[in-house]
Design an enzyme around this catalytic site. Structure first.
Site, PDB file in Angstrom:
ATOM      1  CG  HIS A  89      -1.984  -1.174   1.179  1.00 10.18           C
ATOM      2  ND1 HIS A  89      -3.248  -0.798   0.986  1.00 10.18           N
ATOM      3  CD2 HIS A  89      -1.738  -2.538   1.376  1.00 10.18           C
ATOM      4  CE1 HIS A  89      -3.840  -1.966   0.930  1.00 10.18           C
ATOM      5  NE2 HIS A  89      -3.143  -2.944   1.122  1.00 10.18           N
ATOM      6  CG  ASP A 116      -5.005   2.311   1.616  1.00 13.42           C
ATOM      7  OD1 ASP A 116      -4.120   1.980   0.885  1.00 13.42           O
ATOM      8  OD2 ASP A 116      -6.112   1.504   1.564  1.00 13.42           O
ATOM      9  CB  THR A 168      -3.164   0.099  -2.962  1.00 13.59           C
ATOM     10  OG1 THR A 168      -3.651  -0.920  -1.953  1.00 13.59           O
ATOM     11  CG2 THR A 168      -2.944   1.397  -2.651  1.00 13.59           C
ATOM     12  CD1 TRP A 219      -3.422  -3.298  -8.156  1.00 14.16           C
ATOM     13  CD2 TRP A 219      -4.028  -5.281  -9.483  1.00 14.16           C
ATOM     14  NE1 TRP A 219      -3.984  -3.028  -9.327  1.00 14.16           N
ATOM     15  CE2 TRP A 219      -4.326  -4.119 -10.095  1.00 14.16           C
ATOM     16  CE3 TRP A 219      -4.242  -6.535  -9.772  1.00 14.16           C
ATOM     17  CZ2 TRP A 219      -5.041  -4.211 -11.389  1.00 14.16           C
ATOM     18  CZ3 TRP A 219      -4.679  -6.565 -11.111  1.00 14.16           C
ATOM     19  CH2 TRP A 219      -5.054  -5.489 -12.017  1.00 14.16           C
ATOM     20  CG  ASP A 278      -6.059  -8.492  -3.516  1.00 13.65           C
ATOM     21  OD1 ASP A 278      -5.520  -9.368  -2.834  1.00 13.65           O
ATOM     22  OD2 ASP A 278      -5.814  -7.275  -3.719  1.00 13.65           O
TER      23      ASP A 278
HETATM   24  N1  UDP Z   1       8.688  -6.846  -3.540  1.00  7.65           N
HETATM   25  C1  UDP Z   1       9.722  -6.502  -3.982  1.00  7.65           C
HETATM   26  N2  UDP Z   1      10.986  -7.505  -3.471  1.00  7.65           N
HETATM   27  C2  UDP Z   1      10.547  -8.559  -3.246  1.00  7.65           C
HETATM   28  C3  UDP Z   1       9.345  -9.067  -2.721  1.00  7.65           C
HETATM   29  C4  UDP Z   1       8.320  -7.884  -3.288  1.00  7.65           C
HETATM   30  O1  UDP Z   1      10.260  -5.325  -4.145  1.00  7.65           O
HETATM   31  O2  UDP Z   1      11.480  -9.470  -2.908  1.00  7.65           O
HETATM   32  C5  UDP Z   1       7.728  -5.692  -3.927  1.00  7.65           C
HETATM   33  C6  UDP Z   1       7.139  -5.975  -5.139  1.00  7.65           C
HETATM   34  O3  UDP Z   1       7.819  -5.114  -6.443  1.00  7.65           O
HETATM   35  C7  UDP Z   1       5.769  -5.248  -5.063  1.00  7.65           C
HETATM   36  C8  UDP Z   1       5.380  -5.472  -3.442  1.00  7.65           C
HETATM   37  O4  UDP Z   1       6.754  -5.799  -2.779  1.00  7.65           O
HETATM   38  O5  UDP Z   1       5.617  -3.895  -5.311  1.00  7.65           O
HETATM   39  C9  UDP Z   1       4.480  -6.459  -3.192  1.00  7.65           C
HETATM   40  O6  UDP Z   1       3.258  -5.932  -3.426  1.00  7.65           O
HETATM   41  P1  UDP Z   1       2.135  -6.965  -3.962  1.00  7.65           P
HETATM   42  O7  UDP Z   1       0.595  -6.115  -3.977  1.00  7.65           O
HETATM   43  O8  UDP Z   1       2.375  -7.652  -5.097  1.00  7.65           O
HETATM   44  O9  UDP Z   1       1.796  -8.069  -2.864  1.00  7.65           O
HETATM   45  P2  UDP Z   1       1.522  -8.071  -1.241  1.00  7.65           P
HETATM   46  O10 UDP Z   1       2.801  -8.117  -0.513  1.00  7.65           O
HETATM   47  O11 UDP Z   1       0.868  -6.629  -0.912  1.00  7.65           O
HETATM   48  O12 UDP Z   1       0.831  -9.300  -0.962  1.00  7.65           O
END
Ligand code: UDP
Length: 445
Positions: free
Chosen positions: A22, A117, A139, A345, A366
């Site tokens: 987020h 948010d 987001t 996402w 989601d």
């Molecule tokens: N991310 C990263 N390096 C990693 C794992 C994740 O930079 O090793 C970043 C990825 O690029 C994305 C975010 O973490 O921007 C994960 O967001 P996402 O919405 O995909 O998943 P969430 O963590 O919210 O479930």
């Protein structure tokens, strides 16, 4: 001579929810509003995880913190979303009011808008009550927000809570808490001056339009936000839990174009210990090179991860394990051919904007819906079959995607998708125009 009238500096306050998935899109929006809209930006962040936001704060933006009364462990406990979102709203409301009141008292500048948010229903209401237009940022995707809008009707008609034959006593309390939270979120958005969506016309035009009609407020689909403004300067280390490992980029330089699997489940998703082992052997059995992000808390209920020694031995030199990768850069690397993802996402949008086809292994929330869209609607990836054993499921998906006619068609569609994204964010594209509309809207506020 009449004194020159000086225009007061126009400031926007932005409130991200304190999770990386987020914070990151909100800060990219902050960067765009500052650099393109010429607005002064203050990011209001909970004390917990403020260090994370500070590290990726765009140049020229300020950050102030509010006490949230929660421990980092409570924030990490992602399995009780309604409880912690409600607690955050309750605990941060008064400090947020104080910050807004102080900002409104500034002589040299005026707060023109608050962007929060969608989960921050209490600060959104407080801003309105204090006479400041409030905009909500979703987001996740438009389809997900439509689920929020339709949730009461799905309950009324008896579709929710889902009746699971294996569960003797459905978790009614949890369902009620979730429905109540969504009620507050949707009511907050409906009363807002507008809704900003991290999505784009090229994939969700119909859903965006239906949200416009349903909410009757201006809707700004400006996504993918990560593509609108570059990442803030080198977040060398996201947190002590997540030291970014850039050595995987050098390793990728040594690999054949399009040959490497990148495996990452975002920042919060967890899998069972059995699934971890299955996934490991699935990757080993694919005989493909891979970079796998194994966070210390990837396995449900554990603080560290032990991969089988045999697996590490068998994949030495072919597989690279990191705790945290520079994901956007990894996905941009020509050696990466496939992204094995939980379908968060942000990850989905990053994959689309880089044109990397996806293997979807959603873990909940989601991600389930997004995986369905990726596989069945946009057809830019394949889902691991829910009934498959993960080891075989991953191997079948890798084979489908990296070889054969079906895989070729999916890879081609993903290349087209990359062009669609680039058109949407390019000059005159739908997201570019939506961002300009948003800036004009803020200008008139
Ligand atoms: N991310 C990263 N390096 C990693 C794992 C994740 O930079 O090793 C970043 C990825 O690029 C994305 C975010 O973490 O921007 C994960 O967001 P996402 O919405 O995909 O998943 P969430 O963590 O919210 O479930």
């Amino acid at each position: 001579m009449a004194p020159l009238l000086r225009r007061r500096r126009r400031r926007v306050l932005l409130l991200p929810l304190p999770y990386h998935g987020h914070i990151n899109p909100m800060l990219r929006l902050a960067a765009a509003l500052h650099s393109r809209g010429g607005l002064a930006v203050t990011v209001v962040h909970t004390e917990t995880r403020a260090a994370e936001a500070r590290r990726i704060l765009p140049p020229g933006c300020a950050l102030v913190t509010v006490p949230d009364g929660l421990t980092p462990d409570q924030l990490a406990a992602s399995n009780d979303v309604p409880a912690f979102v409600t607690a955050l709203n309750r605990n941060c409301l008064a400090p947020f009011r104080d910050i807004l009141a102080a900002a409104l008292g500034e002589e040299e500048e005026c707060v023109v808008v608050v962007v929060a948010d969608v989960d921050w229903y209490a600060p959104l209401a407080a801003a309105r009550e204090m006479g400041v237009p409030a905009l909500a940022l979703m987001t996740s995707n438009a389809a997900r927000f439509r689920v929020y809008l339709g949730y009461p009707r799905l309950c009324e008609k008896g579709y929710l809570p889902v009746q699971d034959l294996h569960v003797m006593v459905p978790d009614t309390a949890r369902h009620v808490a979730y429905a109540d939270l969504l009620d507050r979120i949707v009511a907050g958005v409906r009363q807002s001056s507008g809704l900003i969506l991290n999505t784009f016309d090229g994939i969700e035009r119909a859903d965006i339009e239906l949200i416009r009609r349903d909410t009757c407020i201006p809707v700004f689909p400006v996504g993918p936000l990560h593509a609108l403004s570059p990442a803030a300067p080198a977040p060398a280390q996201l947190s002590s839990d997540h030291p970014e490992d850039r050595s995987c980029l050098e390793w990728l330089d040594t690999q054949v174009q399009g040959s490497v699997l990148f495996v990452s489940f975002g920042t919060l998703a967890t899998i069972d210990a059995d699934e971890l082992t299955e996934l490991a052997w699935g990757l080993a059995g694919s005989n493909r090179p891979f970079v796998w992000v194994v966070r210390p808390r990837l396995v449900r209920g554990r603080d560290s991860v032990d991969l089988p020694c045999e697996f590490l031995k068998e994949t030495r030199g072919r597989g690279m394990i990191v705790r945290w990768a520079p994901q956007e850069e990894v996905l941009s690397h020509p050696a990466v051919g496939v992204f094995v993802t939980h379908c968060g996402w942000n990850s989905t949008l990053e994959s689309m904007s880089k044109g990397v086809p996806m293997i979807c292994k959603p873990c909940g929330g989601d991600q389930l819906g997004t995986a369905r869209y990726v596989g069945d609607v946009w057809k830019v990836g394949v889902r691991v079959g829910v009934n498959d054993k993960l080891r075989e499921g991953i191997q079948v998906a890798i084979k489908t995607l990296m070889a054969g006619k079906e895989g070729e068609a999916i890879r081609n569609r993903m290349k087209e998708m990359r062009d669609v994204v680039s058109k949407c964010i390019g000059k005159g594209g739908s997201s570019d125009l939506a961002l300009q509309e948003l800036i004009d809207f803020i200008d008139l506020s």
